[in-house]
Design a protein around this motif. Structure first.
Motif, PDB file in Angstrom:
ATOM      1  N   ASP A 111       4.342  26.646   7.302  1.00 41.38           N
ATOM      2  CA  ASP A 111       4.691  25.228   7.262  1.00 41.38           C
ATOM      3  C   ASP A 111       3.783  24.513   6.278  1.00 41.38           C
ATOM      4  N   THR A 112       4.357  24.052   5.138  1.00 40.87           N
ATOM      5  CA  THR A 112       3.567  23.335   4.143  1.00 40.87           C
ATOM      6  C   THR A 112       3.547  21.831   4.394  1.00 40.87           C
ATOM      7  N   PHE A 113       4.336  21.408   5.385  1.00 40.93           N
ATOM      8  CA  PHE A 113       4.374  19.978   5.693  1.00 40.93           C
ATOM      9  C   PHE A 113       3.109  19.571   6.430  1.00 40.93           C
ATOM     10  N   ARG A 114       2.532  18.447   6.076  1.00 47.43           N
ATOM     11  CA  ARG A 114       1.350  17.973   6.794  1.00 47.43           C
ATOM     12  C   ARG A 114       1.341  16.457   6.814  1.00 47.43           C
ATOM     13  N   ARG A 115       0.758  15.916   7.843  1.00 48.97           N
ATOM     14  CA  ARG A 115       0.583  14.473   7.959  1.00 48.97           C
ATOM     15  C   ARG A 115      -0.906  14.191   8.083  1.00 48.97           C
ATOM     16  N   PRO A 116      -1.381  13.095   7.495  1.00 53.48           N
ATOM     17  CA  PRO A 116      -2.802  12.790   7.600  1.00 53.48           C
ATOM     18  C   PRO A 116      -3.171  12.360   9.009  1.00 53.48           C
ATOM     19  N   LEU A 117      -4.345  12.731   9.441  1.00 49.82           N
ATOM     20  CA  LEU A 117      -4.859  12.240  10.699  1.00 49.82           C
ATOM     21  C   LEU A 117      -5.200  10.769  10.563  1.00 49.82           C
ATOM     22  N   ARG A 118      -5.266  10.081  11.687  1.00 49.04           N
ATOM     23  CA  ARG A 118      -5.574   8.647  11.641  1.00 49.04           C
ATOM     24  C   ARG A 118      -6.932   8.432  10.994  1.00 49.04           C
ATOM     25  N   GLY A 119      -6.955   7.586   9.961  1.00 51.99           N
ATOM     26  CA  GLY A 119      -8.201   7.291   9.271  1.00 51.99           C
ATOM     27  C   GLY A 119      -8.556   8.290   8.182  1.00 51.99           C
ATOM     28  N   GLN A 120      -7.785   9.371   8.064  1.00 52.19           N
ATOM     29  CA  GLN A 120      -8.101  10.388   7.064  1.00 52.19           C
ATOM     30  C   GLN A 120      -7.516   9.991   5.715  1.00 52.19           C
ATOM     31  N   ILE A 121      -8.279  10.148   4.661  1.00 51.06           N
ATOM     32  CA  ILE A 121      -7.808   9.849   3.313  1.00 51.06           C
ATOM     33  C   ILE A 121      -7.435  11.158   2.634  1.00 51.06           C
ATOM     34  N   ILE A 122      -6.177  11.298   2.240  1.00 49.56           N
ATOM     35  CA  ILE A 122      -5.786  12.520   1.541  1.00 49.56           C
ATOM     36  C   ILE A 122      -5.261  12.232   0.143  1.00 49.56           C
ATOM     37  N   HIS A 123      -5.184  10.963  -0.229  1.00 55.23           N
ATOM     38  CA  HIS A 123      -4.743  10.595  -1.563  1.00 55.23           C
ATOM     39  C   HIS A 123      -5.825   9.758  -2.235  1.00 55.23           C
ATOM     40  N   ARG A 124      -6.230  10.156  -3.398  1.00 51.70           N
ATOM     41  CA  ARG A 124      -7.171   9.331  -4.149  1.00 51.70           C
ATOM     42  C   ARG A 124      -6.408   8.184  -4.805  1.00 51.70           C
ATOM     43  N   ASP A 125      -7.114   7.122  -5.139  1.00 51.12           N
ATOM     44  CA  ASP A 125      -6.502   6.017  -5.867  1.00 51.12           C
ATOM     45  C   ASP A 125      -6.044   6.534  -7.228  1.00 51.12           C
ATOM     46  N   GLU A 126      -4.900   6.047  -7.692  1.00 54.71           N
ATOM     47  CA  GLU A 126      -4.369   6.473  -8.978  1.00 54.71           C
ATOM     48  C   GLU A 126      -4.308   5.283  -9.923  1.00 54.71           C
ATOM     49  N   PHE A 127      -4.288   5.572 -11.215  1.00 51.16           N
ATOM     50  CA  PHE A 127      -4.266   4.524 -12.231  1.00 51.16           C
ATOM     51  C   PHE A 127      -3.146   4.798 -13.226  1.00 51.16           C
ATOM     52  N   ILE A 128      -2.482   3.723 -13.626  1.00 52.09           N
ATOM     53  CA  ILE A 128      -1.436   3.812 -14.642  1.00 52.09           C
ATOM     54  C   ILE A 128      -1.754   2.814 -15.745  1.00 52.09           C
ATOM     55  N   CYS A 129      -1.572   3.229 -16.990  1.00 53.08           N
ATOM     56  CA  CYS A 129      -1.825   2.342 -18.130  1.00 53.08           C
ATOM     57  C   CYS A 129      -0.590   1.497 -18.421  1.00 53.08           C
ATOM     58  N   CYS A 130      -0.813   0.227 -18.618  1.00 57.17           N
ATOM     59  CA  CYS A 130       0.260  -0.677 -19.017  1.00 57.17           C
ATOM     60  C   CYS A 130       0.697  -0.320 -20.439  1.00 57.17           C
ATOM     61  N   THR A 131       1.993  -0.233 -20.672  1.00 55.98           N
ATOM     62  CA  THR A 131       2.488   0.118 -22.017  1.00 55.98           C
ATOM     63  C   THR A 131       2.346  -1.050 -22.988  1.00 55.98           C
ATOM     64  N   ASN A 132       2.013  -2.228 -22.459  1.00 52.75           N
ATOM     65  CA  ASN A 132       1.883  -3.400 -23.321  1.00 52.75           C
ATOM     66  C   ASN A 132       0.430  -3.651 -23.721  1.00 52.75           C
ATOM     67  N   CYS A 133      -0.483  -3.660 -22.724  1.00 54.22           N
ATOM     68  CA  CYS A 133      -1.892  -3.976 -23.023  1.00 54.22           C
ATOM     69  C   CYS A 133      -2.803  -2.754 -22.964  1.00 54.22           C
ATOM     70  N   ASN A 134      -2.285  -1.630 -22.454  1.00 55.07           N
ATOM     71  CA  ASN A 134      -3.038  -0.374 -22.370  1.00 55.07           C
ATOM     72  C   ASN A 134      -4.198  -0.431 -21.383  1.00 55.07           C
ATOM     73  N   LYS A 135      -4.171  -1.404 -20.460  1.00 52.50           N
ATOM     74  CA  LYS A 135      -5.192  -1.481 -19.421  1.00 52.50           C
ATOM     75  C   LYS A 135      -4.772  -0.619 -18.229  1.00 52.50           C
ATOM     76  N   GLU A 136      -5.759   0.001 -17.581  1.00 55.20           N
ATOM     77  CA  GLU A 136      -5.469   0.815 -16.412  1.00 55.20           C
ATOM     78  C   GLU A 136      -5.399  -0.067 -15.170  1.00 55.20           C
ATOM     79  N   ARG A 137      -4.352   0.138 -14.369  1.00 56.75           N
ATOM     80  CA  ARG A 137      -4.177  -0.630 -13.141  1.00 56.75           C
ATOM     81  C   ARG A 137      -4.223   0.318 -11.941  1.00 56.75           C
TER      82      ARG A 137
END
Length: 223
Positions: A111-137
């Motif tokens: 079983d590859t399916f998993r759910r995070p436990l309460r309070g558990q962080i399994i995803h880091r914050d991600e950033f995307i660059c704006c195609t207009n100003c090239n700033k990371e959000r």
């Protein structure tokens, strides 16, 4: 070989063992929804852990070789992704319905399916660059809604600051300092580019049933 999968004693515990092929066992199964009643099917268990179900909700039903999740959804279960092991049943030798997770039939299933436990962080914050100003959000990935926002933003090759939902943002807004881009899921002080501690390879929060992208389709097919 089937002889190596289950012992005769194990199979004797079930009613409706239909077939013992060279590389699978087939057994009657079902899924019950109060509104629609029982949906019957034929469950095939393979030595590599793969599970396939042919639906028999009516004679000639074209829904064959379904995953357990697809079968439970076809039967009308809305929470099939999380709960299919308890929603699909087989009959034991006394004729009583037994939830699939309580049987030996899943002992080869990975079983590859998993759910995070309460309070558990399994995803880091991600950033995307704006195609207009090239700033990371920054995109927070703490809830399923936040994961979907990021997921859709990645798919938008022309994403701009103004496309950020639920938050007024323009290209004139200052970009976050580098020191604030550290990964909250990882103890490193610098922004993490991906490690086993903070990278999720697929879970119920970041993959979606109604999305046709390759990552979501492959994830749902494999679980």
């Amino acid at each position: 070989m089937v002889a190596d999968m289950f012992t005769e004693k194990e199979l004797e515990n079930f009613m409706g063992v239909l077939k013992r092929g060279s590389d699978y066992v087939e057994i009657e199964c079902g899924c019950t929804v109060t509104k629609f009643g029982d949906t019957n099917g034929k469950l095939r268990i393979f030595p590599d852990g793969r599970l396939e179900i042919d639906c028999q909700c009516y004679r000639g039903c074209p829904q064959v070789k379904l995953s357990p999740i697809e079968f439970a959804k076809h039967a009308g279960r809305k929470t099939a992704i999380q709960n299919w092991k308890s929603q699909i049943w087989v009959n034991n030798k006394e004729g009583r319905r037994e939830k699939l997770w309580k049987t030996c039939l899943l002992k080869y299933h990975t079983d590859t399916f998993r759910r995070p436990l309460r309070g558990q962080i399994i995803h880091r914050d991600e950033f995307i660059c704006c195609t207009n100003c090239n700033k990371e959000r920054r995109f927070l990935l703490r809830t399923k809604e936040e994961c979907r926002i990021y997921h859709d933003a990645v798919a938008n090759k022309d994403w701009k600051c103004s496309d950020m939902p639920h938050k007024r943002m323009s290209c004139n807004d200052a970009e976050e300092r580098e020191s604030r881009k550290a990964c909250r899921a990882c103890p490193r002080t610098a922004k993490c580019n991906g490690c086993v501690r903070c990278v999720c390879f697929g879970c119920s929060m970041c993959k979606f049933e109604d999305c046709n992208c390759r990552a979501c389709v492959d994830f749902l097919k494999n679980i």
